[in-house]
Motif scaffolding. Structure first.
Motif: not given
Length: 277
Positions: A124-152
């Motif tokens: 789990l220790d070896l995967v944790a840095p890769s996981l959080i980096l993957g989350q940082a990259i994956g969040r841009w998928g929400n941008f392209f899909n115009s989803e998971a945005f905040g309030r006006p």
């Protein structure tokens, strides 16, 4: 003079050939997996763990995490999917939850560790840095899909959302908080924190105890997710409560207890094996 600008997605599809389409969401997930495999194997070498073992684990994680992330999302959005069951498998349109992926991946890691008789906390220790980096990259998928945005909002870095993607009650608003960006930046910060702790542990005489990176990840990511979730308009809900905030509070509590167990009580964590590799 402060220069204002706005984000606007170019759309979810990179290009199409006939009925086949290459989507940003899938490309980003695939890229995150490939980068994560390379990074985790590199960290494994530095810790004296067989990198091929980590490579095998990543396959388990992908097989377990993506379906778990989708199932988790669909369960909390069942009212929507019960009316359109044909959309349940349409993962390329978005609609996965990272907490579901983490739960599925953790279960897979425990099973993998038991089969291979290696420390689950070490993996789990070896995967944790890769996981959080993957989350940082994956969040841009929400941008392209115009989803998971905040309030006006009208902040200088506002995000334009097409009318078709706006939730009911916000149809007259054009610009929203780019929560994907907030979380991506936050996750990058957590990534560099974990890497710094990892390499500090390699060179410092008082090396980090196994399990530390996992608990720091749980706390650091969850703190950011808790406050960013409060801005979102599309949170998964359990009655009046935001599921992601509930899970974040649980993760912060578990991570804090874990660090106290390791460094205050100076006890080893229960594990698959008696001694760490």
């Amino acid at each position: 003079m402060f220069l204002a600008f706005q984000f606007q997605s170019p759309g979810p599809i990179i290009f199409e050939v006939g009925s086949l389409a290459l989507r940003w969401y899938g490309l980003l997930i695939a890229s995150a997996v490939l980068i994560g495999v390379s990074l985790s194997q590199y960290l494994a070498k530095r810790r004296g763990v067989n990198p091929e073992l980590v490579g095998d684990l990543i396959i388990w994680l992908v097989i377990a995490a993506i379906p778990s992330a989708r199932i988790y999302y669909v369960l909390f959005e069942w009212q929507q999917y019960s009316q359109h069951p044909e959309d349940i498998l349409a993962i390329w349109r978005g609609g996965i939850a990272i907490h579901g992926a983490i739960i599925g991946g953790t279960i897979a890691t425990i099973i993998f560790s038991r089969i291979n008789k290696v420390s689950v906390w070490q993996l789990l220790d070896l995967v944790a840095p890769s996981l959080i980096l993957g989350q940082a990259i994956g969040r841009w998928g929400n941008f392209f899909n115009s989803e998971a945005f905040g309030r006006p909002t009208d902040v200088p870095w506002k995000l334009f959302i097409p009318p078709a993607n706006r939730p009911l009650g916000y149809l007259n608003y054009d610009y929203f908080h780019p929560t994907f960006l907030y979380e991506s930046i936050w996750n990058l910060g957590v990534f560099f924190l974990l890497l710094s702790l990892f390499f500090w542990g390699l060179t410092n005489s008082d090396r980090l105890k196994v399990g530390t990176l996992t608990f720091v990840y749980m706390i650091a990511y969850s703190v950011g997710r808790f406050w960013i979730e409060a801005l979102r308009t599309d949170s998964l809900m359990f009655g009046p409560l935001r599921i992601a905030q509930i899970v974040s509070l649980i993760a912060i509590s578990m991570g804090t207890v874990g660090l106290i167990w390791l460094y205050v009580f100076k006890r080893s964590l229960p594990d698959i094996v008696k001694s760490y590799q």
